[in-house]
Structure formats: structure tokens, C-alpha cells
Design an enzyme around this catalytic site. Sequence first.
Site: not given
Ligand code: AP5
Ligand code: ZN
Length: 213
Positions: A13, A88, A127, A160, A171
Site C-alpha cells: 500500500k 480497518r 523493510r 519500524r 498484525r
Molecule cells: P509497503 O508498501 O511498505 O507495505 P504496506 O502495505 O504499506 O504495509 P504496512 O506494514 O505499512 O501496513 P500496515 O497496515 O501493517 O501498517 P500501518 O502503518 O497502516 O511494503 C512493505 C515492504 O515490501 C517494503 O520494504 C517494500 O519495499 C516491499 N515491497 C512493496 N511492494 C513490493 C512488491 N510488489 N514486491 C516486492 N517487495 C515489495 O499501521 C501500523 C499500525 O498503526 C497498526 O498495526 C495499528 O496499530 C495502527 N493503525 C493504523 N491505521 C489504523 C486504523 N485505521 N485503525 C486502527 N489502528 C490503525
Molecule cells: Zn504502509
Amino acid sequence: KRLILIGPPGSGKGTQSPIIKDEYCLCHLATGDMLRAAVAAKTPLGIKAKEAMDKGELVSDDLVVGIIDEAIQKPSCQKGFILDGFPRTVVQAEKLDEMLAKKSTKIDKVLNFAIDDVILEERITGRWIHPSSGRTYHSKFAPPKVPGIDDVTGEPLIQRKDDTAAVLKSRLEAFHKQTEPVIDYYNKKGAVVNLHAEKPPKEVTLEVEKALS
Ligand code: AP5
Ligand code: ZN
């Protein structure tokens, strides 16, 4: 365009968001990034959110709904936005619908980053992030020119705190239990486009562009 990106941790994402944002001039609202900034700045919001985030659990609906409600009022977000990591839970999705109904708008498309869980551990543990810009690298799939250093600014990259195999398990559990029902919620509205998120980044970008054209 008003878009939602939904998918498990590491599904891509945050990698695709900047590309879509630039191509369509949208604002990018990532609740995870906003919460991490609040934790780093030790704001009241950050203090409340930290414990759940460290454990890989979701932060309370009220906190994140409040952040998004404020953010989508910004002038820069009036033409459209990308929601990355929100909604979410079904409660968050319902609240979002209420917010948008007040402005007589709605979500145009939900991009579902569909991917098998087994691929995600390698993506998450490899990452590296440049915190101030949000630029994301991967030690194997998207390495920086110099290990540990941002290509653009020369500043150090960080990992992170929740990017460990152990926290990833929680997660993923939160994703399957609380977030997958959100995909059904939007499927009923006919808004979901499924992407093959296991493909290389450029191929995923092509699928995104096709979905939005
Ligand atoms: P990347 O694109 O960074 O992954 P992502 O989908 O953004 O994953 P996240 O880990 O950021 O998602 P998340 O939902 O767990 O975390 P969030 O910050 O939202 O890609 C990952 C890696 O793979 C990178 O190194 C990239 O280079 C590589 N990559 C990407 N695409 C690739 C491909 N096609 N092929 C190969 N490699 C690839 O949330 C964090 C925390 O915040 C949650 O756990 C929760 O506690 C809280 N939170 C956030 N939003 C909410 C909400 N709405 N409600 C409640 N709690 C929330
Ligand atoms: Zn992300």
C-alpha cells in the site's frame, strides 16, 4: 478520485501510494504514518496509540476516525484522496460513509492488495524507511544505493518497531479478523478491485493504473 487501499501489512500500500498520489494529484492519508508521527512527537494522541501499535493491535476506532475526519477537511484533500490503512474495521467504514455523505460524496474505488500471508514476513523484516519523507526500501527487493542510507537526502534509514516476525503475527491476526470484513462491506457496494499484490512493484502499478482508468 476518492480511493481506499486495503491489504495486509507489507502488501505494498505504502509503496504504490506515492505513485498514485503524483499521477492523480491526490492527497495521501495514511493513518499508520500519522500515528507514528504522533508517537514520535509524544502528543496526547501518540501516547494513547503507542501501546496498541507496539503490540500489533488496532488503535481504537474513535482515535483514527477523529484523525481522518480532520484530515479530509483540508483544502488540499477536496479534489480527492487516497486512504492508506483506513478504514480497518466495519465501524470505521460506516463512520467514513457518514463523513462523506455530509459532503455529498462517496468512495469511488477500493483497491484490494490481495496476497498470501507467507510472502509477507520477508517483505516486513527487510523493510527500511526514511522517516521524514516516508520513502520505503527493501534490503532485497528495493535496496537503497548505500545500505541504511536514503538515496535522496543521504540521511539514515530506520526499521519500524513493529516490523518483527512476532509482531507481524498479531498484525495479520488483526487484519483477518477485523479488516477482511471491510472488504466484504465494499464488495456489497461493488466498489472493490482485486490486485495481484504478490507481483513485482511495477506490475502492481500497471494493475492499479488499469483499475483507475
Ligand atoms: P509497503 O508498501 O511498505 O507495505 P504496506 O502495505 O504499506 O504495509 P504496512 O506494514 O505499512 O501496513 P500496515 O497496515 O501493517 O501498517 P500501518 O502503518 O497502516 O511494503 C512493505 C515492504 O515490501 C517494503 O520494504 C517494500 O519495499 C516491499 N515491497 C512493496 N511492494 C513490493 C512488491 N510488489 N514486491 C516486492 N517487495 C515489495 O499501521 C501500523 C499500525 O498503526 C497498526 O498495526 C495499528 O496499530 C495502527 N493503525 C493504523 N491505521 C489504523 C486504523 N485505521 N485503525 C486502527 N489502528 C490503525
Ligand atoms: Zn504502509
